[in-house]
Design a protein around this motif. Structure first.
Motif, PDB file in Angstrom:
ATOM      1  N   SER A  26      37.208  45.323  24.255  1.00  4.49           N
ATOM      2  CA  SER A  26      38.323  45.883  25.036  1.00  4.49           C
ATOM      3  C   SER A  26      38.418  47.400  24.887  1.00  4.49           C
ATOM      4  O   SER A  26      38.934  48.082  25.770  1.00  4.49           O
ATOM      5  CB  SER A  26      39.632  45.225  24.617  1.00  4.49           C
ATOM      6  N   SER A  45      28.997  45.012  42.693  1.00  2.00           N
ATOM      7  CA  SER A  45      30.255  44.705  42.023  1.00  2.00           C
ATOM      8  C   SER A  45      30.713  43.287  42.317  1.00  2.00           C
ATOM      9  O   SER A  45      31.520  42.733  41.578  1.00  2.00           O
ATOM     10  CB  SER A  45      31.321  45.726  42.410  1.00  2.00           C
ATOM     11  N   THR A  48      29.459  41.364  39.456  1.00  2.00           N
ATOM     12  CA  THR A  48      29.977  41.657  38.122  1.00  2.00           C
ATOM     13  C   THR A  48      31.396  42.203  38.199  1.00  2.00           C
ATOM     14  O   THR A  48      31.702  43.018  39.060  1.00  2.00           O
ATOM     15  CB  THR A  48      29.080  42.705  37.445  1.00  2.00           C
ATOM     16  N   PRO A  49      32.239  41.795  37.291  1.00  2.00           N
ATOM     17  CA  PRO A  49      33.649  42.242  37.331  1.00  2.00           C
ATOM     18  C   PRO A  49      33.825  43.639  36.737  1.00  2.00           C
ATOM     19  O   PRO A  49      34.538  43.834  35.769  1.00  2.00           O
ATOM     20  CB  PRO A  49      34.356  41.186  36.496  1.00  2.00           C
ATOM     21  N   GLN A  51      35.332  46.234  37.958  1.00  2.00           N
ATOM     22  CA  GLN A  51      36.617  46.868  38.222  1.00  2.00           C
ATOM     23  C   GLN A  51      37.594  46.759  37.059  1.00  2.00           C
ATOM     24  O   GLN A  51      38.472  47.588  36.903  1.00  2.00           O
ATOM     25  CB  GLN A  51      37.283  46.267  39.477  1.00  2.00           C
ATOM     26  N   GLU A  52      37.437  45.710  36.246  1.00  2.00           N
ATOM     27  CA  GLU A  52      38.383  45.495  35.133  1.00  2.00           C
ATOM     28  C   GLU A  52      37.973  46.263  33.883  1.00  2.00           C
ATOM     29  O   GLU A  52      38.676  46.246  32.881  1.00  2.00           O
ATOM     30  CB  GLU A  52      38.457  43.999  34.790  1.00  2.00           C
ATOM     31  N   LYS A  53      36.812  46.922  33.943  1.00  5.09           N
ATOM     32  CA  LYS A  53      36.314  47.618  32.748  1.00  5.09           C
ATOM     33  C   LYS A  53      36.542  49.123  32.862  1.00  5.09           C
ATOM     34  O   LYS A  53      36.831  49.650  33.939  1.00  5.09           O
ATOM     35  CB  LYS A  53      34.810  47.367  32.590  1.00  5.09           C
ATOM     36  N   THR A  54      36.377  49.809  31.738  1.00  5.83           N
ATOM     37  CA  THR A  54      36.387  51.271  31.753  1.00  5.83           C
ATOM     38  C   THR A  54      34.977  51.728  32.083  1.00  5.83           C
ATOM     39  O   THR A  54      34.053  51.538  31.287  1.00  5.83           O
ATOM     40  CB  THR A  54      36.815  51.825  30.378  1.00  5.83           C
ATOM     41  N   TRP A  72      37.618  52.558  40.950  1.00  9.18           N
ATOM     42  CA  TRP A  72      37.756  51.961  39.626  1.00  9.18           C
ATOM     43  C   TRP A  72      36.898  52.657  38.568  1.00  9.18           C
ATOM     44  O   TRP A  72      36.878  52.250  37.403  1.00  9.18           O
ATOM     45  CB  TRP A  72      37.424  50.456  39.684  1.00  9.18           C
TER      46      TRP A  72
END
Lengths: 95, 130
Positions: A26, A45, A48-49, A51-54, A72
């Motif tokens: 995280s 994208s 792979t997800p 958008q939820e990552k930094t 994102w």
């Protein structure tokens, strides 16, 4: 302990990005460079997800491929890359 | 902040250029590079026999200039270099080979130098692949 993961392989040529995302903590972040910037393509994208990552992207490599920085992600230049390598405790390059 | 930089790719790979740009940016930001260690195919980035087409960037030359200019410790892995035919004067004479393609500012040494650099530095940054 936070880690900056640096990728340079295209997400369409191997499974590095998927493997990396599986073990991304995280506090960790991703820096896309070279052909890895193709992960910003909608086809990429969708797989792979991201958008939820930094996610950081080396701007030069994005421009060289005529791609736009998605909302994102954050575009960085080399001085910012150096700064990121200090902000995170470790840098793990997926060679 | 002290950086150790390891390069695993040849001069014609984009990652060699990225490593160089990162190293330049690190020094420009006031940081220190304790050592550059060229390993595996990275030894080719130190070869002085590379001929780059005129309309392309000569990254091997840029590396040599960068290391000389900033008087950095540019270490090339000796085992990786020998097996890839990257030889300095001593090694060419030792193995009776006709060509020398590793000159100052580069130095041939062992993997221990990478280990030592990692112990000294705050950050190890590796560059390789495409």
């Amino acid at each position: 302990m936070s880690t900056l993961h640096v990728l340079s392989h295209s997400p369409f040529s191997d499974t590095r990005l998927g493997s990396c995302l599986r073990l991304l903590g995280s506090d960790d972040a991703l820096l896309l460079s070279g052909d890895a910037v193709y992960a910003v393509l909608p086809q990429g994208s969708a797989l792979t997800p991201l958008q939820e990552k930094t996610v950081f992207i080396l701007e030069e490599d994005l421009l060289a491929r005529n791609l736009d920085c998605p909302q994102w992600a954050t575009c960085v230049d080399y001085p910012a890359f150096v700064e990121l390598s200090i902000r995170y405790d470790k840098v793990n390059s997926w060679l | 902040m002290k950086f150790a930089i390891a390069l695993y790719s040849a001069a014609h790979a984009p990652s060699s250029r990225r490593a160089l740009r990162f190293a330049e940016a690190a020094l420009a930001s006031g940081h220190e590079i304790v050592r550059l260690f060229f390993y595996q195919d990275g030894v080719h980035s130190a070869s002085s026999n590379i001929v780059t087409p005129q309309d392309e960037q000569d990254i091997a030359q840029q590396w040599a200039t960068f290391v000389s200019q900033h008087q950095l410790d540019g270490v090339v892995c000796i085992a990786a270099a020998l097996r890839r035919g990257v030889l300095n004067e001593d090694e060419a004479a030792r193995y009776q080979r006709p060509g020398v393609n590793l000159k100052a500012p580069w130095e041939l040494s062992g993997l221990g130098q990478l280990h030592d650099a990692i112990q000294t530095a705050d950050r190890l940054i590796c560059f390789g692949g495409p």
